[in-house]
Design a protein around this motif. Sequence first.
Motif, PDB file in Angstrom:
ATOM      1  N   PRO A   1      19.011  15.819 -12.711  1.00 40.89           N
ATOM      2  CA  PRO A   1      20.238  15.484 -12.256  1.00 40.89           C
ATOM      3  C   PRO A   1      21.296  14.670 -12.701  1.00 40.89           C
ATOM      4  CG  PRO A   1      18.676  15.292 -10.546  1.00 40.89           C
ATOM      5  CD  PRO A   1      18.327  15.321 -11.256  1.00 40.89           C
ATOM      6  N   GLY A   2      22.286  14.636 -13.759  1.00 37.14           N
ATOM      7  CA  GLY A   2      23.262  13.909 -14.069  1.00 37.14           C
ATOM      8  C   GLY A   2      22.153  12.518 -15.473  1.00 37.14           C
ATOM      9  N   ALA A   3      21.494  13.467 -16.183  1.00 33.59           N
ATOM     10  CA  ALA A   3      20.433  13.075 -16.884  1.00 33.59           C
ATOM     11  C   ALA A   3      20.468  14.331 -18.272  1.00 33.59           C
ATOM     12  CB  ALA A   3      18.991  12.151 -16.558  1.00 33.59           C
ATOM     13  N   VAL A   4      20.496  14.107 -19.412  1.00 33.75           N
ATOM     14  CA  VAL A   4      21.503  14.712 -20.855  1.00 33.75           C
ATOM     15  C   VAL A   4      20.893  13.808 -21.141  1.00 33.75           C
ATOM     16  CG1 VAL A   4      23.861  13.937 -20.733  1.00 33.75           C
ATOM     17  CG2 VAL A   4      23.016  15.741 -21.662  1.00 33.75           C
ATOM     18  N   HIS A   5      20.263  14.692 -22.012  1.00 29.20           N
ATOM     19  CA  HIS A   5      19.504  14.229 -23.797  1.00 29.20           C
ATOM     20  C   HIS A   5      20.463  15.065 -24.994  1.00 29.20           C
ATOM     21  CE1 HIS A   5      16.242  15.295 -26.960  1.00 29.20           C
ATOM     22  NE2 HIS A   5      17.586  14.169 -27.648  1.00 29.20           N
ATOM     23  N   LEU A   6      21.044  14.618 -26.061  1.00 27.36           N
ATOM     24  CA  LEU A   6      21.825  14.456 -26.832  1.00 27.36           C
ATOM     25  C   LEU A   6      21.646  14.324 -28.203  1.00 27.36           C
ATOM     26  CD1 LEU A   6      23.508  13.694 -23.648  1.00 27.36           C
ATOM     27  CD2 LEU A   6      25.998  14.291 -26.024  1.00 27.36           C
TER      28      LEU A   6
ATOM     29  N   ALA B   1      26.421   2.430 -12.966  1.00 26.20           N
ATOM     30  CA  ALA B   1      26.886   3.019 -14.068  1.00 26.20           C
ATOM     31  C   ALA B   1      26.520   3.299 -15.071  1.00 26.20           C
ATOM     32  CB  ALA B   1      27.777   2.101 -15.404  1.00 26.20           C
ATOM     33  N   PRO B   2      26.562   4.630 -15.544  1.00 26.27           N
ATOM     34  CA  PRO B   2      24.924   5.141 -16.358  1.00 26.27           C
ATOM     35  C   PRO B   2      24.199   4.491 -17.031  1.00 26.27           C
ATOM     36  CG  PRO B   2      27.143   5.953 -16.863  1.00 26.27           C
ATOM     37  CD  PRO B   2      27.498   4.943 -15.950  1.00 26.27           C
ATOM     38  N   VAL B   3      23.364   4.297 -17.526  1.00 27.46           N
ATOM     39  CA  VAL B   3      22.462   3.921 -18.620  1.00 27.46           C
ATOM     40  C   VAL B   3      22.270   4.626 -20.269  1.00 27.46           C
ATOM     41  CG1 VAL B   3      20.087   3.182 -19.533  1.00 27.46           C
ATOM     42  CG2 VAL B   3      20.855   2.776 -16.764  1.00 27.46           C
ATOM     43  N   VAL B   4      22.155   4.070 -20.542  1.00 26.63           N
ATOM     44  CA  VAL B   4      22.941   4.875 -22.161  1.00 26.63           C
ATOM     45  C   VAL B   4      21.281   4.281 -23.571  1.00 26.63           C
ATOM     46  CG1 VAL B   4      23.993   4.968 -24.907  1.00 26.63           C
ATOM     47  CG2 VAL B   4      25.477   4.799 -22.119  1.00 26.63           C
ATOM     48  N   SER B   5      20.741   5.323 -23.293  1.00 29.43           N
ATOM     49  CA  SER B   5      19.575   5.311 -24.431  1.00 29.43           C
ATOM     50  C   SER B   5      19.826   5.473 -26.082  1.00 29.43           C
ATOM     51  CB  SER B   5      18.228   5.530 -24.171  1.00 29.43           C
ATOM     52  OG  SER B   5      17.428   5.069 -24.447  1.00 29.43           O
ATOM     53  N   LEU B   6      19.593   4.810 -26.981  1.00 28.75           N
ATOM     54  CA  LEU B   6      20.128   5.271 -28.743  1.00 28.75           C
ATOM     55  C   LEU B   6      18.741   5.128 -29.384  1.00 28.75           C
ATOM     56  CD1 LEU B   6      22.970   3.340 -29.169  1.00 28.75           C
ATOM     57  CD2 LEU B   6      22.894   5.726 -28.627  1.00 28.75           C
ATOM     58  N   SER B   7      18.427   5.952 -29.789  1.00 30.68           N
ATOM     59  CA  SER B   7      16.809   5.584 -30.345  1.00 30.68           C
ATOM     60  C   SER B   7      16.829   5.253 -32.215  1.00 30.68           C
ATOM     61  CB  SER B   7      15.961   6.983 -30.293  1.00 30.68           C
ATOM     62  OG  SER B   7      16.167   7.333 -28.608  1.00 30.68           O
TER      63      SER B   7
ATOM     64  N   VAL C   1      21.396   9.596 -21.283  1.00 29.62           N
ATOM     65  CA  VAL C   1      22.160   8.865 -21.334  1.00 29.62           C
ATOM     66  C   VAL C   1      21.944   9.078 -19.072  1.00 29.62           C
ATOM     67  CG1 VAL C   1      24.622   8.674 -20.122  1.00 29.62           C
ATOM     68  CG2 VAL C   1      24.385   8.930 -22.735  1.00 29.62           C
ATOM     69  N   PHE C   2      21.449   8.011 -18.426  1.00 27.55           N
ATOM     70  CA  PHE C   2      21.034   8.911 -17.220  1.00 27.55           C
ATOM     71  C   PHE C   2      21.821   7.844 -16.351  1.00 27.55           C
ATOM     72  CE2 PHE C   2      17.576   6.204 -18.817  1.00 27.55           C
ATOM     73  CZ  PHE C   2      18.008   5.487 -17.890  1.00 27.55           C
ATOM     74  N   GLY C   3      22.845   8.673 -15.280  1.00 26.16           N
ATOM     75  CA  GLY C   3      23.326   7.895 -13.987  1.00 26.16           C
ATOM     76  C   GLY C   3      23.042   9.186 -12.279  1.00 26.16           C
TER      77      GLY C   3
END
Length: 225
Positions: A22-27, A144-150, A181-183
Amino acid sequence: MPATEEPFSPELFPRARAALGPGAVHLPDWLDAGAQLRLVEACREWARPPAGLRLVRTPGGGTMTARQFGLGWHWYPYGYARTVVDGDGAPVKPMPRELAELGRAAAEAAGFGVTEEYDIALVNFYDADARMGMHRDADERSAAPVVSLSLGDACVFRFGNTTTRAKPYKDVELRSGDLVVFGGPSRLAYHGVPRVLPGTGPPDLGLTGRLNITLRVSGLPESGT
């Protein structure tokens, strides 16, 4: 008339946006090849001393296998400072405007509206043997949500729950250019990287290993903690 050919895709089943919780998504493939290369080149400059790439030592005397540097704020276990208090003592490099804007755009792409400015970038470098244990990003004062880039080599990313490092959790492969992104309800979820997949990064990046850029909103006063 000949049938129109579909564009070639190496994926038997193309990767699609997916919820990790919930509130976490992989794009998948959120960053194109040009954006990835620009970020890798920038990271090489940002990683230079002073306040450059370092080994992170934990209070118990251990050493993290992924090396790290920060922009905007310096993270150390378990807090933030404006200088590298557990390293060379140099002032942390400023948060680049382009990364702050990238953080907001990423959050919006995941469905979040963020009014605060992203002011932290933590960059972790993983070689073939590095990993990251299950942990929570809990040292910020902002929700605020955390943004993670690989970037570079793919990895196994483990995304869990907010109460324990143990199951239930979900494992997903993150590749170069992927965004997570997870928030909201998942803002304090445990997550980690149990394994890197060596030699899987795009050759054009010229990167051996994996870079992870994590963007956060500190919620801290400008002057410091």
